[in-house]
Design a protein around this motif. Structure first.
Motif, mmCIF file in Angstrom:
data_model
loop_
_atom_site.group_PDB
_atom_site.id
_atom_site.type_symbol
_atom_site.label_atom_id
_atom_site.label_comp_id
_atom_site.label_asym_id
_atom_site.label_seq_id
_atom_site.Cartn_x
_atom_site.Cartn_y
_atom_site.Cartn_z
ATOM 1 N N LEU A 172 0.856 -1.173 0.000
ATOM 2 C CA LEU A 172 0.000 0.000 0.000
ATOM 3 C C LEU A 172 0.895 1.225 0.000
ATOM 4 O O LEU A 172 1.828 1.314 0.811
ATOM 5 N N VAL A 173 0.614 2.161 -0.882
ATOM 6 C CA VAL A 173 1.422 3.377 -0.977
ATOM 7 C C VAL A 173 0.504 4.585 -0.939
ATOM 8 O O VAL A 173 -0.343 4.743 -1.823
ATOM 9 N N GLU A 174 0.687 5.418 0.084
ATOM 10 C CA GLU A 174 -0.124 6.625 0.213
ATOM 11 C C GLU A 174 0.562 7.809 -0.461
ATOM 12 O O GLU A 174 1.791 7.863 -0.557
ATOM 13 N N SER A 175 -0.251 8.737 -0.884
ATOM 14 C CA SER A 175 0.255 9.991 -1.423
ATOM 15 C C SER A 175 -0.827 11.048 -1.268
ATOM 16 O O SER A 175 -1.986 10.730 -0.976
ATOM 17 N N GLY B 165 -9.133 24.461 3.809
ATOM 18 C CA GLY B 165 -8.669 23.932 2.538
ATOM 19 C C GLY B 165 -9.007 22.468 2.336
ATOM 20 O O GLY B 165 -9.673 21.838 3.170
ATOM 21 N N SER B 166 -8.530 21.933 1.212
ATOM 22 C CA SER B 166 -8.842 20.551 0.841
ATOM 23 C C SER B 166 -7.585 19.805 0.405
ATOM 24 O O SER B 166 -6.636 20.411 -0.094
ATOM 25 N N LEU B 167 -7.631 18.516 0.592
ATOM 26 C CA LEU B 167 -6.594 17.617 0.094
ATOM 27 C C LEU B 167 -7.258 16.318 -0.314
ATOM 28 O O LEU B 167 -8.317 15.953 0.218
ATOM 29 N N ARG B 168 -6.640 15.612 -1.254
ATOM 30 C CA ARG B 168 -7.116 14.285 -1.615
ATOM 31 C C ARG B 168 -5.972 13.300 -1.421
ATOM 32 O O ARG B 168 -4.930 13.412 -2.077
ATOM 33 N N LEU B 169 -6.186 12.364 -0.531
ATOM 34 C CA LEU B 169 -5.206 11.319 -0.291
ATOM 35 C C LEU B 169 -5.496 10.117 -1.184
ATOM 36 O O LEU B 169 -6.655 9.799 -1.446
ATOM 37 N N SER B 170 -4.425 9.465 -1.611
ATOM 38 C CA SER B 170 -4.552 8.252 -2.412
ATOM 39 C C SER B 170 -3.852 7.097 -1.714
ATOM 40 O O SER B 170 -2.814 7.290 -1.086
ATOM 41 N N CYS B 171 -4.427 5.924 -1.857
ATOM 42 C CA CYS B 171 -3.837 4.704 -1.320
ATOM 43 C C CYS B 171 -3.819 3.698 -2.468
ATOM 44 O O CYS B 171 -4.851 3.103 -2.790
ATOM 45 N N ALA B 172 -2.653 3.542 -3.079
ATOM 46 C CA ALA B 172 -2.511 2.639 -4.205
ATOM 47 C C ALA B 172 -2.144 1.251 -3.711
ATOM 48 O O ALA B 172 -1.157 1.077 -2.990
ATOM 49 N N ALA B 173 -2.955 0.281 -4.103
ATOM 50 C CA ALA B 173 -2.742 -1.089 -3.656
ATOM 51 C C ALA B 173 -2.134 -1.927 -4.771
ATOM 52 O O ALA B 173 -2.469 -1.762 -5.944
ATOM 53 N N HIS C 95 -2.115 -5.247 6.579
ATOM 54 C CA HIS C 95 -1.123 -4.593 5.722
ATOM 55 C C HIS C 95 -1.261 -3.085 5.885
ATOM 56 O O HIS C 95 -2.382 -2.572 5.935
ATOM 57 N N TRP C 96 -0.127 -2.394 5.933
ATOM 58 C CA TRP C 96 -0.110 -0.951 6.152
ATOM 59 C C TRP C 96 0.779 -0.250 5.135
ATOM 60 O O TRP C 96 1.796 -0.800 4.698
ATOM 61 N N GLY C 97 0.380 0.961 4.814
ATOM 62 C CA GLY C 97 1.245 1.820 4.034
ATOM 63 C C GLY C 97 2.205 2.567 4.946
ATOM 64 O O GLY C 97 2.167 2.411 6.169
ATOM 65 N N GLN C 98 3.029 3.411 4.350
ATOM 66 C CA GLN C 98 4.070 4.103 5.108
ATOM 67 C C GLN C 98 3.567 5.398 5.740
ATOM 68 O O GLN C 98 4.222 5.945 6.636
ATOM 69 N N GLY C 99 2.437 5.891 5.283
ATOM 70 C CA GLY C 99 1.865 7.112 5.844
ATOM 71 C C GLY C 99 2.235 8.354 5.061
ATOM 72 O O GLY C 99 3.259 8.401 4.367
ATOM 73 N N THR C 100 1.374 9.357 5.166
ATOM 74 C CA THR C 100 1.624 10.647 4.541
ATOM 75 C C THR C 100 1.194 11.747 5.513
ATOM 76 O O THR C 100 0.159 11.645 6.164
ATOM 77 N N GLN C 101 1.999 12.783 5.618
ATOM 78 C CA GLN C 101 1.747 13.848 6.576
ATOM 79 C C GLN C 101 0.730 14.852 6.037
ATOM 80 O O GLN C 101 0.861 15.320 4.893
#
Length: 121
Positions: free
Chosen positions: A3-6, A15-23, A110-116
């Motif tokens: 899993l990879v977050e971005s 404000g706004s943000l869109r997080l992605s979690c690519a599996a 399973h976990w991704g590495q995280g995004t701040q």
């Protein structure tokens, strides 16, 4: 399984943000995907989850009406649109996958590495 977050970053209040979690290594229909966050000095909490197979979703009360979780099967990616962000949303956001309900304490095979995500005043 990976899993990879971005999508994290610095944004002003409101404000706004869109997080992605690519599996990779599995298909979304086989798992429940959850977004979690952990702020400094606080315990990790579940923010939102999606059961891709039936479209079910869950949101913690503090983000209802502001965050939206969705998935794109073609991209094997789960998204979380975050609007009306507040300073208290500041945390490291991680996605996780498992086959049990995301609110269970042991969720997260399973976990991704995280995004701040940082929301300034």
């Amino acid at each position: 399984v990976q899993l990879v977050e971005s999508g994290g970053g610095l944004v002003q209040t409101g404000g706004s943000l869109r997080l992605s979690c690519a599996a990779s290594g599995f298909t979304l229909d086989d798992y429940i995907i959850g977004w979690f966050r952990q702020a400094p000095g606080k315990e990790r909490e579940v923010v939102s989850c999606i059961v891709n197979k039936d479209g079910g979703s869950y949101y913690v009360d503090s983000v209802k009406g502001r965050f939206t979780i969705s998935s794109d099967n073609a991209k094997n990616t789960v998204f979380m649109e975050m609007n009306s962000l507040k300073p208290e949303d500041t945390a490291v956001y991680s996605c996780a996958a498992d086959r049990v309900p995301c609110i269970w304490p042991g969720f997260g095979a399973h976990w991704g590495q995280g995004t701040q995500v940082t929301v300034s005043e």
